[in-house]
Design a protein around this motif. Structure first.
Motif, PDB file in Angstrom:
ATOM      1  N   SER A 181      47.262  -6.511  -1.119  1.00  0.00           N
ATOM      2  CA  SER A 181      47.073  -7.043  -2.366  1.00  0.00           C
ATOM      3  C   SER A 181      47.293  -5.671  -3.570  1.00  0.00           C
ATOM      4  CB  SER A 181      45.420  -7.414  -2.621  1.00  0.00           C
ATOM      5  OG  SER A 181      44.977  -7.336  -3.826  1.00  0.00           O
ATOM      6  N   PRO A 182      48.079  -6.332  -4.566  1.00  0.00           N
ATOM      7  CA  PRO A 182      48.408  -5.168  -5.637  1.00  0.00           C
ATOM      8  C   PRO A 182      47.142  -4.908  -6.528  1.00  0.00           C
ATOM      9  CG  PRO A 182      49.959  -6.881  -5.655  1.00  0.00           C
ATOM     10  CD  PRO A 182      48.879  -7.368  -4.612  1.00  0.00           C
ATOM     11  N   ARG A 183      46.117  -5.804  -6.601  1.00  0.00           N
ATOM     12  CA  ARG A 183      44.885  -5.691  -7.268  1.00  0.00           C
ATOM     13  C   ARG A 183      43.953  -4.740  -6.612  1.00  0.00           C
ATOM     14  NH1 ARG A 183      42.902  -9.006 -11.148  1.00  0.00           N
ATOM     15  NH2 ARG A 183      44.353 -10.323 -10.561  1.00  0.00           N
ATOM     16  N   ALA A 184      43.919  -4.621  -5.226  1.00  0.00           N
ATOM     17  CA  ALA A 184      43.010  -3.857  -4.435  1.00  0.00           C
ATOM     18  C   ALA A 184      43.680  -2.309  -4.760  1.00  0.00           C
ATOM     19  CB  ALA A 184      43.262  -4.274  -3.092  1.00  0.00           C
ATOM     20  N   VAL A 185      45.112  -2.285  -4.637  1.00  0.00           N
ATOM     21  CA  VAL A 185      45.672  -0.970  -4.900  1.00  0.00           C
ATOM     22  C   VAL A 185      45.406  -0.375  -6.330  1.00  0.00           C
ATOM     23  CG1 VAL A 185      47.902   0.218  -5.058  1.00  0.00           C
ATOM     24  CG2 VAL A 185      47.535  -1.435  -3.203  1.00  0.00           C
ATOM     25  N   GLU A 186      45.325  -1.219  -7.110  1.00  0.00           N
ATOM     26  CA  GLU A 186      45.040  -0.654  -8.584  1.00  0.00           C
ATOM     27  C   GLU A 186      43.463  -0.132  -8.481  1.00  0.00           C
ATOM     28  OE1 GLU A 186      47.047   0.058 -11.262  1.00  0.00           O
ATOM     29  OE2 GLU A 186      48.522  -0.535  -9.556  1.00  0.00           O
ATOM     30  N   TYR A 187      42.654  -0.981  -7.976  1.00  0.00           N
ATOM     31  CA  TYR A 187      41.240  -0.514  -7.750  1.00  0.00           C
ATOM     32  C   TYR A 187      41.056   0.957  -7.211  1.00  0.00           C
ATOM     33  CZ  TYR A 187      39.083  -4.819  -9.379  1.00  0.00           C
ATOM     34  OH  TYR A 187      38.683  -6.049 -10.083  1.00  0.00           O
ATOM     35  N   VAL A 188      41.895   1.217  -6.086  1.00  0.00           N
ATOM     36  CA  VAL A 188      41.847   2.750  -5.551  1.00  0.00           C
ATOM     37  C   VAL A 188      42.253   3.584  -6.424  1.00  0.00           C
ATOM     38  CG1 VAL A 188      42.827   3.780  -3.575  1.00  0.00           C
ATOM     39  CG2 VAL A 188      42.125   1.551  -3.098  1.00  0.00           C
ATOM     40  N   LYS A 189      43.298   3.256  -7.119  1.00  0.00           N
ATOM     41  CA  LYS A 189      43.894   4.244  -8.047  1.00  0.00           C
ATOM     42  C   LYS A 189      42.801   4.545  -9.283  1.00  0.00           C
ATOM     43  CE  LYS A 189      48.768   3.285  -7.277  1.00  0.00           C
ATOM     44  NZ  LYS A 189      50.067   3.027  -7.862  1.00  0.00           N
ATOM     45  N   LYS A 190      42.025   3.531  -9.629  1.00  0.00           N
ATOM     46  CA  LYS A 190      41.203   3.841 -10.656  1.00  0.00           C
ATOM     47  C   LYS A 190      39.904   4.361 -10.297  1.00  0.00           C
ATOM     48  CE  LYS A 190      43.001  -0.047 -13.466  1.00  0.00           C
ATOM     49  NZ  LYS A 190      42.601  -1.519 -14.045  1.00  0.00           N
ATOM     50  N   ASN A 191      39.684   4.462  -8.905  1.00  0.00           N
ATOM     51  CA  ASN A 191      38.437   5.034  -8.438  1.00  0.00           C
ATOM     52  C   ASN A 191      38.527   6.571  -8.761  1.00  0.00           C
ATOM     53  OD1 ASN A 191      36.518   6.542  -6.652  1.00  0.00           O
ATOM     54  ND2 ASN A 191      36.456   4.575  -5.657  1.00  0.00           N
ATOM     55  N   SER A 192      37.423   7.165  -9.314  1.00  0.00           N
ATOM     56  CA  SER A 192      37.184   8.357  -9.677  1.00  0.00           C
ATOM     57  C   SER A 192      37.367   9.428  -8.883  1.00  0.00           C
ATOM     58  CB  SER A 192      35.733   8.666 -10.417  1.00  0.00           C
ATOM     59  OG  SER A 192      34.591   8.643  -9.346  1.00  0.00           O
ATOM     60  N   LEU A 193      37.525   9.062  -7.242  1.00  0.00           N
ATOM     61  CA  LEU A 193      37.665  10.159  -6.415  1.00  0.00           C
ATOM     62  C   LEU A 193      39.176  10.053  -6.068  1.00  0.00           C
ATOM     63  CD1 LEU A 193      34.651   8.984  -3.885  1.00  0.00           C
ATOM     64  CD2 LEU A 193      34.937  11.208  -5.530  1.00  0.00           C
ATOM     65  N   TYR A 194      39.987   9.016  -6.680  1.00  0.00           N
ATOM     66  CA  TYR A 194      41.341   9.086  -6.155  1.00  0.00           C
ATOM     67  C   TYR A 194      42.052  10.408  -6.815  1.00  0.00           C
ATOM     68  CZ  TYR A 194      46.205   7.617  -5.856  1.00  0.00           C
ATOM     69  OH  TYR A 194      47.573   7.561  -5.422  1.00  0.00           O
ATOM     70  N   SER A 195      42.882  10.943  -5.959  1.00  0.00           N
ATOM     71  CA  SER A 195      43.599  12.245  -6.422  1.00  0.00           C
ATOM     72  C   SER A 195      45.034  11.916  -5.704  1.00  0.00           C
ATOM     73  CB  SER A 195      42.874  13.497  -6.111  1.00  0.00           C
ATOM     74  OG  SER A 195      43.846  14.632  -6.316  1.00  0.00           O
ATOM     75  N   PRO A 196      46.078  12.236  -6.234  1.00  0.00           N
ATOM     76  CA  PRO A 196      47.428  12.164  -5.867  1.00  0.00           C
ATOM     77  C   PRO A 196      47.641  13.229  -4.798  1.00  0.00           C
ATOM     78  CG  PRO A 196      47.546  11.608  -8.335  1.00  0.00           C
ATOM     79  CD  PRO A 196      46.025  12.105  -7.845  1.00  0.00           C
ATOM     80  N   GLU A 197      46.899  14.412  -5.103  1.00  0.00           N
ATOM     81  CA  GLU A 197      47.056  15.632  -4.058  1.00  0.00           C
ATOM     82  C   GLU A 197      46.544  15.272  -2.931  1.00  0.00           C
ATOM     83  OE1 GLU A 197      45.113  18.789  -6.289  1.00  0.00           O
ATOM     84  OE2 GLU A 197      46.774  18.884  -7.962  1.00  0.00           O
ATOM     85  N   CYS A 247      45.891  11.848  -1.715  1.00  0.00           N
ATOM     86  CA  CYS A 247      46.050  10.515  -1.127  1.00  0.00           C
ATOM     87  C   CYS A 247      47.193   9.963  -1.925  1.00  0.00           C
ATOM     88  CB  CYS A 247      44.733   9.756  -1.579  1.00  0.00           C
ATOM     89  SG  CYS A 247      44.919   8.150  -1.198  1.00  0.00           S
ATOM     90  N   LYS A 248      48.083   9.279  -1.131  1.00  0.00           N
ATOM     91  CA  LYS A 248      49.204   8.412  -1.891  1.00  0.00           C
ATOM     92  C   LYS A 248      48.826   6.765  -1.336  1.00  0.00           C
ATOM     93  CE  LYS A 248      54.152   7.487  -1.806  1.00  0.00           C
ATOM     94  NZ  LYS A 248      55.389   8.015  -1.155  1.00  0.00           N
ATOM     95  N   VAL A 249      48.423   6.007  -2.283  1.00  0.00           N
ATOM     96  CA  VAL A 249      48.452   4.705  -1.907  1.00  0.00           C
ATOM     97  C   VAL A 249      49.517   3.948  -2.807  1.00  0.00           C
ATOM     98  CG1 VAL A 249      46.956   4.566  -4.415  1.00  0.00           C
ATOM     99  CG2 VAL A 249      46.628   2.857  -2.285  1.00  0.00           C
ATOM    100  N   PHE A 250      49.933   2.656  -1.788  1.00  0.00           N
ATOM    101  CA  PHE A 250      50.965   1.747  -2.495  1.00  0.00           C
ATOM    102  C   PHE A 250      50.820   0.370  -1.645  1.00  0.00           C
ATOM    103  CE2 PHE A 250      51.796   4.089   1.662  1.00  0.00           C
ATOM    104  CZ  PHE A 250      52.455   3.087   2.309  1.00  0.00           C
ATOM    105  N   GLN A 251      51.147  -0.508  -2.667  1.00  0.00           N
ATOM    106  CA  GLN A 251      51.158  -2.071  -2.152  1.00  0.00           C
ATOM    107  C   GLN A 251      52.306  -2.224  -0.930  1.00  0.00           C
ATOM    108  OE1 GLN A 251      53.591  -4.874  -2.547  1.00  0.00           O
ATOM    109  NE2 GLN A 251      52.062  -5.993  -1.553  1.00  0.00           N
ATOM    110  N   CYS A 252      52.102  -2.953  -0.148  1.00  0.00           N
ATOM    111  CA  CYS A 252      52.780  -3.041   1.122  1.00  0.00           C
ATOM    112  C   CYS A 252      52.418  -4.406   1.968  1.00  0.00           C
ATOM    113  CB  CYS A 252      52.648  -1.675   2.186  1.00  0.00           C
ATOM    114  SG  CYS A 252      53.700  -1.833   3.434  1.00  0.00           S
ATOM    115  N   ASP A 253      53.402  -5.158   2.107  1.00  0.00           N
ATOM    116  CA  ASP A 253      53.239  -6.267   3.457  1.00  0.00           C
ATOM    117  C   ASP A 253      53.574  -5.656   4.493  1.00  0.00           C
ATOM    118  OD1 ASP A 253      53.240  -8.493   5.187  1.00  0.00           O
ATOM    119  OD2 ASP A 253      54.493  -9.715   3.680  1.00  0.00           O
ATOM    120  N   LEU A 254      52.538  -5.437   5.523  1.00  0.00           N
ATOM    121  CA  LEU A 254      52.733  -4.503   6.740  1.00  0.00           C
ATOM    122  C   LEU A 254      53.814  -5.527   7.656  1.00  0.00           C
ATOM    123  CD1 LEU A 254      49.263  -3.014   7.255  1.00  0.00           C
ATOM    124  CD2 LEU A 254      51.311  -1.721   7.034  1.00  0.00           C
TER     125      LEU A 254
END
Length: 279
Positions: free
Chosen positions: A113-129, A131-138
């Protein structure tokens, strides 16, 4: 408020006569046309799920390191930085407790879900250093486009495969295999056969054997030990553990006690032959 109590056994749950009768009444399958529509609209239905529920539906999973000691034990030396992949991260209910508890983790995380991925990126605990989050159909998208091949120490696959059509589950495991280091594990947890959620489905919800659709269009499969063993080993994994976990969920406010059944497993990517000889 719901709480889990009493870890009961590792054997398959036995249905009461009333439960068996209720399950037998729901044998009529959803039409092929509707099944194709559900498959085609799977991503949209999960996106709508997160639109309705935001980040409030699932509780943070602080039990993960307790249930899966590999998240600590797979270190070869103290303070080793672990690289993990959370396949099907949702809004981060498992991801962020892990990152908070263990500062020596770098996490890859993906979701359908692209929306779920966006929620992760907006979380105050998210740091690109960290964690790397991305949308994917496994089942379609090659993980090596975002993760170096053979670089991940441990993969968590928690309440993810159940949402995928059984015919496509092997594609997920094949995809994960490419990024997992030899000798390292996939940690699995999902719905087990005869879980309370399975018994609650009404007639007209059945898609196939142990496979159902919810009212919102999202789907759920209920696993057996035998199916899970065959699924992983057919893609080259070695089974380390595979067992039912039975619990009772108590809702004290409503005075309800319902049986929950999960399947929990650990499956290892074999060491390459040269590594085995070196040992």
């Amino acid at each position: 408020m719901e709480t889990y109590i009493k870890k009961k056994s590792h054997s398959i749950r036995i249905l009461s006569p009333e439960e068996a009768e209720r399950l037998a009444k729901g044998k009529v399958l959803v039409t092929d046309f509707k099944q194709m529509k559900l498959e085609k609209e799977a991503q949209k239905n999960w996106d709508l799920f997160y639109k309705r529920n935001s980040t409030n539906f699932f509780k943070d999973r602080h039990w993960t390191t307790r249930e899966f000691q590999e998240l600590k034990a797979c270190r070869e030396f103290e303070d080793q930085k672990l690289t993990i992949l959370e396949a099907g991260c949702g809004v981060g209910n498992c991801l962020f407790p892990l990152l908070e508890e263990d500062l020596n983790i770098f996490a890859y995380a993906c979701d359908f879900s692209p929306r779920a991925v966006e929620y992760v990126k907006k979380n105050s605990l998210y740091s690109p250093e960290r964690c790397k989050v991305f949308q994917c159909d496994l089942t379609k998208d090659d993980l090596t486009e975002n993760i170096p091949a053979g670089s991940v120490d441990v993969v968590t696959l928690i309440f993810v495969l159940s949402a995928i059509h059984p015919d496509k589950m092997h594609l997920v495991l094949k995809n994960i295999y490419k990024v997992l280091k030899p000798g390292k594990c996939v940690l699995f947890r999902d719905y087990g056969l005869y879980d309370h959620a399975m018994l609650r489905f009404k007639s007209g919800s059945k898609l196939g054997e142990n496979f159902y659709v919810r009212q919102d269009g999202t789907r759920s499969y209920f696993f057996t030990e035998e199916f899970l063993f065959q699924l992983f080993t057919s893609e080259g994994y070695e089974q380390v553990a595979n067992e039912y976990v039975q619990r009772e969920t108590v809702n004290r406010k409503e005075g309800l006690c319902v049986p929950r059944v999960f399947l929990q497993g650990k499956f290892r990517k074999p060491l390459e032959k040269t590594e085995v000889l070196a040992d």
